[in-house]
Structures are given as C-alpha cells and as structure tokens.
Design an enzyme around this catalytic site. Structure first.
Site, PDB file in Angstrom:
ATOM      1  N   ARG A  52       0.859  -1.197   0.000  1.00  0.00           N
ATOM      2  CA  ARG A  52       0.000   0.000   0.000  1.00  0.00           C
ATOM      3  C   ARG A  52       0.890   1.240   0.000  1.00  0.00           C
ATOM      4  O   ARG A  52       0.614   2.231  -0.669  1.00  0.00           O
ATOM      5  CB  ARG A  52      -0.953   0.002   1.201  1.00  0.00           C
ATOM      6  CG  ARG A  52      -1.658   1.338   1.406  1.00  0.00           C
ATOM      7  CD  ARG A  52      -2.946   1.278   2.239  1.00  0.00           C
ATOM      8  NE  ARG A  52      -2.878   0.397   3.379  1.00  0.00           N
ATOM      9  CZ  ARG A  52      -2.165   0.630   4.502  1.00  0.00           C
ATOM     10  NH1 ARG A  52      -1.476   1.739   4.637  1.00  0.00           N
ATOM     11  NH2 ARG A  52      -2.178  -0.241   5.482  1.00  0.00           N
ATOM     12  N   TYR A 104     -17.657  15.954 -14.874  1.00  0.00           N
ATOM     13  CA  TYR A 104     -18.009  14.527 -14.873  1.00  0.00           C
ATOM     14  C   TYR A 104     -19.014  14.232 -13.745  1.00  0.00           C
ATOM     15  O   TYR A 104     -18.847  14.717 -12.617  1.00  0.00           O
ATOM     16  CB  TYR A 104     -16.728  13.705 -14.682  1.00  0.00           C
ATOM     17  CG  TYR A 104     -16.950  12.226 -14.611  1.00  0.00           C
ATOM     18  CD1 TYR A 104     -17.308  11.504 -15.741  1.00  0.00           C
ATOM     19  CD2 TYR A 104     -16.813  11.541 -13.411  1.00  0.00           C
ATOM     20  CE1 TYR A 104     -17.523  10.140 -15.678  1.00  0.00           C
ATOM     21  CE2 TYR A 104     -17.022  10.172 -13.341  1.00  0.00           C
ATOM     22  CZ  TYR A 104     -17.380   9.475 -14.476  1.00  0.00           C
ATOM     23  OH  TYR A 104     -17.599   8.124 -14.398  1.00  0.00           O
ATOM     24  N   ASP A 176      -8.918  18.078 -14.592  1.00  0.00           N
ATOM     25  CA  ASP A 176      -9.199  16.698 -14.980  1.00  0.00           C
ATOM     26  C   ASP A 176      -8.871  16.613 -16.473  1.00  0.00           C
ATOM     27  O   ASP A 176      -9.593  17.141 -17.309  1.00  0.00           O
ATOM     28  CB  ASP A 176     -10.676  16.378 -14.709  1.00  0.00           C
ATOM     29  CG  ASP A 176     -11.029  14.930 -15.059  1.00  0.00           C
ATOM     30  OD1 ASP A 176     -10.372  14.341 -15.945  1.00  0.00           O
ATOM     31  OD2 ASP A 176     -11.990  14.393 -14.472  1.00  0.00           O
ATOM     32  N   LYS A 201      -9.506   5.588 -19.333  1.00  0.00           N
ATOM     33  CA  LYS A 201      -9.873   6.057 -20.667  1.00  0.00           C
ATOM     34  C   LYS A 201      -8.645   6.029 -21.592  1.00  0.00           C
ATOM     35  O   LYS A 201      -8.135   4.967 -21.881  1.00  0.00           O
ATOM     36  CB  LYS A 201     -10.506   7.451 -20.558  1.00  0.00           C
ATOM     37  CG  LYS A 201     -11.517   7.588 -19.400  1.00  0.00           C
ATOM     38  CD  LYS A 201     -12.762   6.739 -19.553  1.00  0.00           C
ATOM     39  CE  LYS A 201     -13.636   6.662 -18.301  1.00  0.00           C
ATOM     40  NZ  LYS A 201     -14.016   7.890 -17.644  1.00  0.00           N
TER      41      LYS A 201
END
Ligand code: PLP
Length: 387
Positions: A52, A104, A176, A201
């Site tokens: 992590r 978004y 973004d 994407k």
C-alpha cells in the site's frame, strides 16, 4: 522537444519512468505481485515495506505519468474516482471548491453526496468565463476544478487564464485531463497545480482496466497526497499498473489516429442533411477552437453531434454495427452514448434540454478503426433512422 524535458514525449512514452528491470534486464518492469517485503534486518529494509505504501510496478507507472505530465510526482489510484477523492481529501470543513458546470457526473456526485457531509461545499461556475470565476472566489474557496473540453458538448476552458486568476487569490487549480491525455495537453505547464486522470480512458486505451492518476510538481502538495494515498489506501494494484504502463506505450500513435479519425468524421457529419449540429473543438467554427489550438496539441478523439428531429436516435443507435453502445471512452474501439439517458440521466429533463443535451444528442468516442468503415456504419444507421 518540450521545455524542461530530457526527451520528447514519444520517447518518454516508451522509456519514461523506470525503463525495464535492473536486476534481470527484462525490458518490461515485472508485476511485483507482493503485499510485503523481506526486511534485511531489524530497522533496515530495501526501500519497500508494504505494497500500500510502495510497490515497484506502481512506482514505475507513477514516475512515467509524472514525466508525461511534466510534474515531479505521480500517484496511481484504483480508479479515476479514487484519484479525485484523494484530491478532495486535501480540503477541510468550511472549504469550498468551484467546479466546471459540465463536470463529470461522478465528480459532482462525490462532492454533493459525500464530501458535503464533511463540510466541504462546491459551486458550479462557467470556467470559460473568468469574470464569473473571479466573482465567486470568496475566501472559503480553496480550489477550482476544470475539465476541458467538457463532456458532452466539448466546451473549452482557458487553463492558463483560470490558473492565473486562481493563483492571485491563493486558490489551487485542478484539471481533470482525461479527455485530452498528456499527449495532447499538459495542464501543469499552463499553471495548474494538480492534474488528474481517469486512466481507465485514453491512458489505458484498451477498455480493459479501471485506474486513476494524479500528478503534481510542488513537493508540499505531493507529500500531502502521498500521505492521503497511503492513509486511505485506494492504490492501484501491480497487475493493473503493469497493464497501464503497457497501454501508455502506444498513447502517441493511438491519439494521433483517434484525432485523425475524429476530425474526418466531424468534417463529414457537417455536410450531412440529417445532422443538426456537430461539436468538435477541431472545427474552426467551434467557439473554443482558438484556445484549444493554443493550449493543446490537437482536438482529441471525442465528438458530439445532434441528429435532426425527424431522425429517430433509438433506431440510429440500434442500427450501428461497428460502433458499440457503451459508457466510457478513450479505448481503441469506437463507442457511442446517448448522454440524456446515460451519462447525464440524473439531470432533470428541462435543465438538460436548456443546456443543449437533447434526446437526439449523441457522443462518439472515436476509435482507431478504419475511418471509412466508421463513416459507412454511421451512414447506414442514419438511413434507417429517417422516420
Ligand atoms: C470516467 C471519468 C472519471 C472517473 O473515472 P473512473 O476511472 O471511472 O473512476 C472522471 N473524470 C472523467 C472526465 C471521466 O471521463
């Protein structure tokens, strides 16, 4: 070659970050599928303790994306939303974030339904209108979040102008950059403080993984974000990190083809009598054309068009044979969506119509197939859709 970079973008895509495996000479960074690391002796480790906190495959990806965005620090998350959540976790109760009005849906939802419970508020602004931003920069405002071009109408915001205004007020600019990818647009070089991606994407590019990326250049911001990443734990796993590195290698050739196809389709749609409107920032008549040209290296692979009223969008969509009806974007395959019933379904119909998201509005994520096959597919569907 871009300013401040050792190599040009197309070389970084292949050799950036950590180039292969030092120990074995493997040309690809291995998938370090491990949760923990053997410590050399008490109090001494290899630099890795627990995945992590740090994993070599993820680290290679983080370094690569940082170089691509021309920032010094990259962070990889389990999804675009996990990346966005980590960025919003920088803020505290009483803080307010200004967001692009066509942001978004998931970004709006996490602010409206989750962060609001922690006293962090938001306000929609037209980020294309600097005067409107300026007017709303009250003392609670700590950040402006910009998406450009927006979904689905591809409105363009001048990133440098927003960043300049925000900086004057000591406010962070967050971009973004999902729709453009760092191949076409690098917001940190335009003055933004934080750039983030749904790497699901274009960065991934093959519709086969979910991932998020954050890149910053300021050390203090990076330390805060690393602390949040390690504390909240929304990290990207080693397998998906590997897949994402693999996808990024072809980002340049994919983006070139995506936008070449999109440009040709946009020009072709303009000439059709069944098309009411075409939205593509690569068309000279697009209101954001000039700014897009100045701040990005192309118009990208997303385009939106509106069928004339007498054409039935249901028949049109259902008649397509190559272009696939699906959410998401940025993959090698062409995808179509109807924003009114899919990505923007949560907006009340009256408001939707007013902002231009009509039933006949269709968003295309133009893939890298042969564009003549795509044109033929659209043409035959339009013929069937004529009522
Ligand atoms: C898809 C998307 C997101 C969310 O990313 P996920 O990877 O789906 O969590 C955020 N911003 C934009 C612009 C997107 O298209």
């Amino acid at each position: 070659m871009a300013k401040g970079r050792m190599h040009s973008l197309n070389t970084i895509l292949i050799h950036g970050g950590i180039d292969g495996d030092e120990r074995t000479g493997a040309v690809n960074i291995p998938v370090y599928q491990t949760s923990t690391y053997k410590q050399i002796r008490l109090g001494e480790n290899t630099g890795y303790e627990y995945s992590r906190t740090g994993n070599p495959t993820r680290e290679a990806l983080e370094k690569l994306t940082a170089e691509l965005e021309q920032g010094r620090y990259g962070l990889a998350f389990a999804s675009g939303m996990a990346a966005i959540a980590a960025v919003f976790t920088l803020f505290s109760s009483g803080d307010k974030i200004l967001i692009s009005k066509n942001v978004y849906g998931g970004t709006f939802r996490i602010l409206d339904k989750i962060f609001v419970n922690f006293g962090i508020t938001y306000q929609f602004v037209d980020t294309g209108d600097i005067a409107e931003i300026e007017k709303n920069l009250t003392k609670e405002v700590k950040a402006v979040l910009v998406e450009t071009p927006t979904n689905p109408l591809l409105e363009v915001t001048d990133i440098a102008a927003v960043a300049e205004t925000a900086k004057k007020h000591g406010v962070l600019t967050i971009v973004d950059n999902t729709f453009m990818s760092p191949y076409l647009q690098r917001p940190l070089t335009l003055g933004a403080d934080i750039v983030l991606h749904s790497a699901t994407k274009y960065l991934g590019g093959h519709s086969d993984l979910i991932a998020g990326i954050v890149v910053v250049d300021q050390e203090e911001l990076a330390q805060k974000l690393y602390f949040i990443q390690n504390s909240t734990g929304g990290v990207l796993g080693p397998n998906d990190s590997f897949l994402l590195i693999r996808g990024i290698k072809t980002l340049g050739v994919r983006m070139e083809r995506h936008q070449q196809n999109a440009g040709k389709i946009a020009e072709w749609l303009k000439t059709k009598n069944w098309v009411k409107e075409v939205y593509y920032p690569g068309l000279p008549e697009h209101p954001g054309y000039k700014i897009q040209n100045r701040q990005a290296d192309g118009a990208g692979g997303m385009l939106t068009f509106e069928l004339k009223k007498k054409y039935d969008y249901r028949i049109f969509i259902n008649s397509l044979k190559i272009i696939t009806l699906a959410e998401s974007l940025g993959g090698v395959e062409s995808l179509i969506c109807q924003p009114a019933s899919m990505t923007h379904a949560s907006i009340p119909p009256k408001i939707r119509e007013r902002i231009g998201i009509t039933e006949n509005l269709l968003r295309l994520s133009v893939g890298i197939e042969d564009y003549e096959d795509l044109l033929a597919d659209i043409k035959q569907a339009a013929e069937k859709a004529e009522a």
